[in-house]
Write a protein that holds these residues in place. Structure first.
Motif, short mmCIF file in Angstrom:
data_model
loop_
_atom_site.label_atom_id
_atom_site.label_comp_id
_atom_site.label_asym_id
_atom_site.label_seq_id
_atom_site.Cartn_x
_atom_site.Cartn_y
_atom_site.Cartn_z
N TRP A 196 15.23 2.04 -3.66
CA TRP A 196 13.86 1.51 -3.61
C TRP A 196 13.09 1.87 -4.88
N VAL A 197 13.27 3.10 -5.37
CA VAL A 197 12.59 3.52 -6.61
C VAL A 197 12.98 2.58 -7.75
N LYS A 198 14.31 2.31 -7.86
CA LYS A 198 14.79 1.44 -8.96
C LYS A 198 14.17 0.05 -8.84
N ARG A 199 14.09 -0.43 -7.61
CA ARG A 199 13.50 -1.75 -7.37
C ARG A 199 12.04 -1.77 -7.80
N CYS A 200 11.30 -0.71 -7.49
CA CYS A 200 9.89 -0.62 -7.88
C CYS A 200 9.75 -0.59 -9.39
N MET A 201 10.68 0.12 -10.04
CA MET A 201 10.60 0.27 -11.50
C MET A 201 10.85 -1.06 -12.22
N GLU A 202 11.38 -2.06 -11.50
CA GLU A 202 11.56 -3.38 -12.11
C GLU A 202 10.21 -4.09 -12.24
N LYS A 203 9.21 -3.59 -11.53
CA LYS A 203 7.86 -4.17 -11.64
C LYS A 203 7.14 -3.51 -12.81
N TYR B 200 0.82 -1.22 0.00
CA TYR B 200 0.00 0.00 0.00
C TYR B 200 0.85 1.27 0.00
N VAL B 201 1.87 1.32 0.84
CA VAL B 201 2.69 2.53 0.94
C VAL B 201 3.56 2.69 -0.31
N ASP B 202 4.05 1.58 -0.85
CA ASP B 202 4.83 1.64 -2.10
C ASP B 202 3.96 2.27 -3.20
N VAL B 203 2.72 1.79 -3.31
CA VAL B 203 1.81 2.30 -4.33
C VAL B 203 1.49 3.78 -4.09
N ALA B 204 1.39 4.17 -2.82
CA ALA B 204 1.08 5.56 -2.49
C ALA B 204 2.23 6.50 -2.84
N LEU B 205 3.45 6.02 -2.68
CA LEU B 205 4.63 6.89 -2.79
C LEU B 205 5.31 6.88 -4.16
N VAL B 206 5.44 5.70 -4.79
CA VAL B 206 6.30 5.61 -5.97
C VAL B 206 5.89 6.53 -7.14
N PRO B 207 4.59 6.87 -7.31
CA PRO B 207 4.27 7.82 -8.39
C PRO B 207 5.06 9.13 -8.31
N PHE B 208 5.38 9.57 -7.10
CA PHE B 208 6.10 10.84 -6.97
C PHE B 208 7.51 10.75 -7.53
N ALA B 209 8.01 9.51 -7.71
CA ALA B 209 9.34 9.33 -8.31
C ALA B 209 9.39 9.94 -9.72
N SER B 210 8.25 9.93 -10.42
CA SER B 210 8.24 10.51 -11.77
C SER B 210 8.33 12.04 -11.71
N TRP B 211 8.10 12.61 -10.52
CA TRP B 211 8.19 14.05 -10.32
C TRP B 211 9.54 14.46 -9.69
N PHE B 212 10.37 13.47 -9.31
CA PHE B 212 11.65 13.79 -8.65
C PHE B 212 12.54 14.66 -9.55
N TYR B 213 12.59 14.32 -10.85
CA TYR B 213 13.43 15.08 -11.78
C TYR B 213 13.04 16.56 -11.77
N THR B 214 11.73 16.82 -11.73
CA THR B 214 11.22 18.20 -11.69
C THR B 214 11.67 18.89 -10.40
N TYR B 215 11.47 18.23 -9.25
CA TYR B 215 11.87 18.83 -7.97
C TYR B 215 13.37 19.09 -7.96
N GLU B 216 14.15 18.10 -8.45
CA GLU B 216 15.62 18.21 -8.42
C GLU B 216 16.12 19.32 -9.34
N THR B 217 15.54 19.40 -10.53
CA THR B 217 15.99 20.38 -11.51
C THR B 217 15.68 21.79 -11.04
N ASP B 218 14.45 22.01 -10.58
CA ASP B 218 14.07 23.35 -10.12
C ASP B 218 14.70 23.68 -8.78
N GLY B 219 14.83 22.67 -7.91
CA GLY B 219 15.38 22.92 -6.58
C GLY B 219 16.89 22.85 -6.55
#
Lengths: 220, 239
Positions: free
Chosen positions: B186-193, B153-172
């Motif tokens: 953990w993100v990389k591990r999730c992306m294997e699914k 449940y928590v993986d599903v709740a959180l991992v979508p934000f990984a697609s927004w990390f590049y935006t946060y990192e670039t602007d921040g």
């Protein structure tokens, strides 16, 4: 096996009241610990380090935080008596939706009603009444949000009844006039010991808000 | 028995992605309908979610379920034969709900402040975001996933934000990997699914979309008049 249940709470908190009601409806023996939120205990900071808030339920040494998470936990562990969430997944989703709606909207809207003045207060009042009216239409003809008996949404909402006198007095309006169906529902809920014994006196809430909260947040 | 499942969603929405991942994990056939909620909400959306008027909305045999975490729990309970997302024990469930609620309270608003604000406000948002991610890292601990050995449940709740990390990192102007290496692993591990990798949009596309949002807000603020539907056409091209 001895069950040890402790509730860290603060008497005016509608979120704490939710847990008190759930424990009472299920007949769960527990220890109640009152927290002074202006001076949080080391215990509270240790068992809810993330939010540092009440209520926290401690069951056999394990802490659970966030009032709706706690109520669901109580419902699942003590499942033999007074079920709060329905069995059907769609009805459960509906109940969760409305409890979430109450969480997202009611507390903040109510806070603005007693904290603001003038035009801001009038706008807050209107917003607050609109929220209650939406809840009224969800209740419809049912005696309780849970149907024939108290359910999850009833437990989530009825604590705010103890704050109604404060909202009404601060902003000069009558919730009974605006939402008579909801007031009848509240009185129906108060017919249960588990509810009436868990809610503080409305005048005590008002005194607390006027004498303590307002000063703390510089409202006056 | 006909099982009609429709998901009203908007491709960049991390909340919508949660529902997409859950449906994929469970192998549920469904119709995906993209709503460009920035420019134009459909009459169906307004009918199915009159209270919040937001996506995602799951419509199952004509009945709407709203709010992403409520949708995920509904999916978990309805298609309970496969890939359970919430654990069986009540305490594990309470913990999972607590952390998913934490993600809800922190990630979207704080992340938005990172790309939307400037100067000191941006720096404060950045610090808050890193602190929140570090707390999540501590909760993950040594486990491969928040759900233990598999996505939960928590993986599903959180991992979508990984697609927004590049935006946060670039602007921040910071690296999430540097501050939170355990979470990045953990993100990389999730992306294997497949359920995750086929759901999350390309982070560069998200950044492009945010660029369009910025122009839209910038235009509105500079001359007080919202731009007409040319912006909608651009967003259509990104889709």
């Amino acid at each position: 096996m001895a069950e040890q249940v402790t509730l860290l709470d603060s008497w005016p908190s509608p979120f704490g009241m939710r847990v008190r009601i759930a424990l009472a409806l299920k007949g769960i023996d527990h220890e109640y610990k009152e927290e002074d939120l202006a001076n949080k205990s080391p215990l509270l900071l240790q068992i809810n380090p993330v939010h540092k808030k009440i209520p926290v339920l401690v069951h056999n040494g394990k802490p659970i935080s966030e009032s709706l998470v706690i109520v669901q936990y109580i419902d699942e562990v003590w499942s033999d008596k007074s079920p709060l969430l329905p069995a059907d997944p769609y009805e459960r989703a509906k109940a969760r939706f409305w409890a979430d709606f109450i969480d997202k909207k009611l507390y903040d809207a109510g806070t603005k009603v007693w904290m603001k003045k003038g035009e801001e207060q009038e706008a807050a009042k209107k917003g607050f009444v609109d929220i209650l009216k939406l809840l009224e239409s969800e209740l419809g003809e049912k005696p309780f949000f849970g149907g024939e008996s108290l359910g999850y949404v009833d437990v989530a909402l009825v604590p705010f009844y103890s704050w109604f006198y404060t909202y009404e007095t601060a902003a000069s309006f009558s919730i009974e006039l605006e939402c008579p169906t909801l007031m009848r529902w509240a009185k129906r809920c108060l017919g249960f010991d588990g509810v009436s014994k868990s809610l503080p006196d409305s005048h005590k809430i008002y005194d607390f808000v006027i004498n303590i909260l307002r000063k703390r947040y510089g409202g006056e | 028995m006909a099982n009609e499942v429709i998901l009203l969603d908007f491709w960049p929405s991390p909340f919508g992605m949660r529902a997409r991942i859950a449906l994929a994990e469970k192998g549920v056939d469904y119709e995906y309908r993209d709503e460009n909620v920035v420019t134009n909400k459909s009459s169906l959306l307004l009918r199915m979610n009159p209270v919040h008027k937001k996506v995602p909305v799951l419509v199952h045999n004509g009945k709407p379920v709203c709010e992403s975490l409520i949708i995920v729990q509904y999916i978990d309970e309805t298609w309970s034969d496969k890939a359970p997302l919430l654990p069986k024990d009540a305490y594990g469930r309470a913990r999972a709900r607590f952390w998913a609620d934490f993600v809800d309270k922190k990630m979207y608003d704080t992340g938005t402040r990172v790309w939307k604000s400037k100067g000191e406000a941006r720096e404060a948002a950045k610090k808050e975001l890193i602190d929140a991610l570090k707390l999540l890292e501590a909760e993950l601990g040594e486990k491969p996933f928040f759900g233990g050995d598999t996505l939960g449940y928590v993986d599903v709740a959180l991992v979508p934000f990984a697609s927004w990390f590049y935006t946060y990192e670039t602007d921040g102007k910071f690296s999430i990997e540097e501050h939170c290496p355990v979470l990045s692993a953990w993100v990389k591990r999730c992306m294997e699914k497949e359920s995750v990798s086929k759901t999350l949009p390309d982070p560069l596309k998200i950044y492009e979309f945010v660029g369009v949002l910025k122009k839209r807000y910038g235009i509105e603020y500079s001359n007080g008049r919202p731009k007409p539907s040319s912006i909608g056409v651009e967003q259509g091209k990104i889709n």
